[in-house]
Design a protein around this motif. Sequence first.
Motif, PDB file in Angstrom:
ATOM      1  N   UNK A 195     -61.349  41.697  29.823  1.00  0.00           N
ATOM      2  CA  UNK A 195     -60.874  42.605  28.776  1.00  0.00           C
ATOM      3  C   UNK A 195     -60.473  43.949  29.389  1.00  0.00           C
ATOM      4  N   UNK A 196     -61.327  44.492  30.262  1.00  0.00           N
ATOM      5  CA  UNK A 196     -61.025  45.785  30.889  1.00  0.00           C
ATOM      6  C   UNK A 196     -59.784  45.673  31.771  1.00  0.00           C
ATOM      7  N   UNK A 197     -59.666  44.557  32.498  1.00  0.00           N
ATOM      8  CA  UNK A 197     -58.482  44.354  33.334  1.00  0.00           C
ATOM      9  C   UNK A 197     -57.221  44.319  32.495  1.00  0.00           C
ATOM     10  N   UNK A 198     -57.295  43.679  31.332  1.00  0.00           N
ATOM     11  CA  UNK A 198     -56.127  43.617  30.448  1.00  0.00           C
ATOM     12  C   UNK A 198     -55.747  45.003  29.949  1.00  0.00           C
ATOM     13  N   UNK A 199     -56.738  45.814  29.574  1.00  0.00           N
ATOM     14  CA  UNK A 199     -56.462  47.173  29.123  1.00  0.00           C
ATOM     15  C   UNK A 199     -55.782  47.974  30.238  1.00  0.00           C
ATOM     16  N   UNK A 200     -56.311  47.842  31.454  1.00  0.00           N
ATOM     17  CA  UNK A 200     -55.720  48.564  32.583  1.00  0.00           C
ATOM     18  C   UNK A 200     -54.314  48.070  32.888  1.00  0.00           C
ATOM     19  N   UNK A 201     -54.122  46.759  32.829  1.00  0.00           N
ATOM     20  CA  UNK A 201     -52.797  46.182  33.079  1.00  0.00           C
ATOM     21  C   UNK A 201     -51.800  46.651  32.025  1.00  0.00           C
ATOM     22  N   UNK A 202     -52.228  46.656  30.756  1.00  0.00           N
ATOM     23  CA  UNK A 202     -51.348  47.097  29.672  1.00  0.00           C
ATOM     24  C   UNK A 202     -50.958  48.558  29.847  1.00  0.00           C
ATOM     25  N   UNK A 203     -51.934  49.394  30.174  1.00  0.00           N
ATOM     26  CA  UNK A 203     -51.635  50.803  30.394  1.00  0.00           C
ATOM     27  C   UNK A 203     -50.708  51.016  31.568  1.00  0.00           C
ATOM     28  N   UNK A 204     -50.952  50.275  32.652  1.00  0.00           N
ATOM     29  CA  UNK A 204     -50.087  50.416  33.820  1.00  0.00           C
ATOM     30  C   UNK A 204     -48.648  50.030  33.498  1.00  0.00           C
ATOM     31  N   UNK A 205     -48.465  48.904  32.814  1.00  0.00           N
ATOM     32  CA  UNK A 205     -47.107  48.466  32.490  1.00  0.00           C
ATOM     33  C   UNK A 205     -46.380  49.484  31.623  1.00  0.00           C
ATOM     34  N   UNK A 206     -47.086  50.049  30.649  1.00  0.00           N
ATOM     35  CA  UNK A 206     -46.458  51.045  29.774  1.00  0.00           C
ATOM     36  C   UNK A 206     -45.981  52.247  30.574  1.00  0.00           C
TER      37      UNK A 206
END
Length: 399
Positions: free
Chosen positions: A99-110
Amino acid sequence: MPFAVYLLGLAVFAQGTSEFMLSGLIPGIAQDLRVSIPAAGLLTSAFAVGMVVGAPLMAVLSLRWSRRFALLAFLVTFLVVHVVGALTTSYGVLLGTRVIAALANAGFLAVAMATAVALAPSDAKGRATSVLLGGVTIACVAGVPGGALLGEVWGWRSAFWAVAVALVPAIVAVLKSVPSGPAEGGDGGAGPAGARARGELRALRRPRLLVLLALAALVNGGTFCTFTYLAPLLTGDTGIGSSWMPLMLALFGLGSFAGVTASGRVADRRPTRLLAICGPALAAGWAVFALTAGAPVPAVVLVFVQGTLSFAVGSTLISQVLYAATGAPTLAGGFATAALNVGATLGPWLGGLTIGAGLGLRSPLWVSALLVAAALVTAAVARTVGVNSVEKGRPAEAQ
């Protein structure tokens, strides 16, 4: 195209590999952590939900920081949770890291989308988008077979270590290549984060943007509906041996890479023409695939062709989101990321429903065709009521 944009693509590749590789690691994780296969499969669902929810939330959070700091924070977080995931013996901890990795990945992509567009020439948003999404497609090519190979030889934990190691050069590259100044908000300057967020949210209310986001979600839903069930389809109805599946998945990934590369050269100047040709071709291709899936030769050809068309159309739509949201560069990237992952969640769910209803392994192909057809109808209706999803009037968007 500035070299820093390609370095951002490298980071997207490393994170995308983490997302895709899990499909080949589920059996090993289930056995090692003594959980069921469905429970291990929830690790994939947790990542997808985290991406959908996290993209807009992390984009808003990142408005408080410079783009370089935001990119570094998300990358370091992603690296750390993969180290924790590689070391843990607890299923609950591993689920939390996804879950934390997904949040970080989503933020990075944005933030990466906004940064790439800012670094690229003003008429090259399509090319910049294609470089970033090219990292995702290479992850499709290398992530699934590479993760499966590492899991087979050294265990599933080695794949997590490999992602962590791959992120190190990306972190160094961001430190050296991305400007350290404040991000430009929708108000034209750094400004208070709350005011910038409100300004960007106002810019995102435009009907054209909402249509583009809906189209991106539908098209990506069609892509991942079939991609998720491609292996059982090819080994079942088509009769291709399971040993060929890594090659078939890599072939789809190669098509995807070809699609984003080709569209990146066209989307900035002729987006309307590209979408008008490739959109209907994509819908027709899924239907033809469903009708011919019993024969190996057309199935193999269509794996590549549909990968190419899917990502050509999808990346063009995302570039148009960024063109339309000049007043909301960071939140546009966040909502674009969320739209893609809504599709990546919705498509496989609908495909699973049709298989569970006894409609056969080809039914996800028909779902993919219907989702793309729904996108075409949505675009036509929007155009009829005066909302053009692809605007004219600027050199970069001219037909």
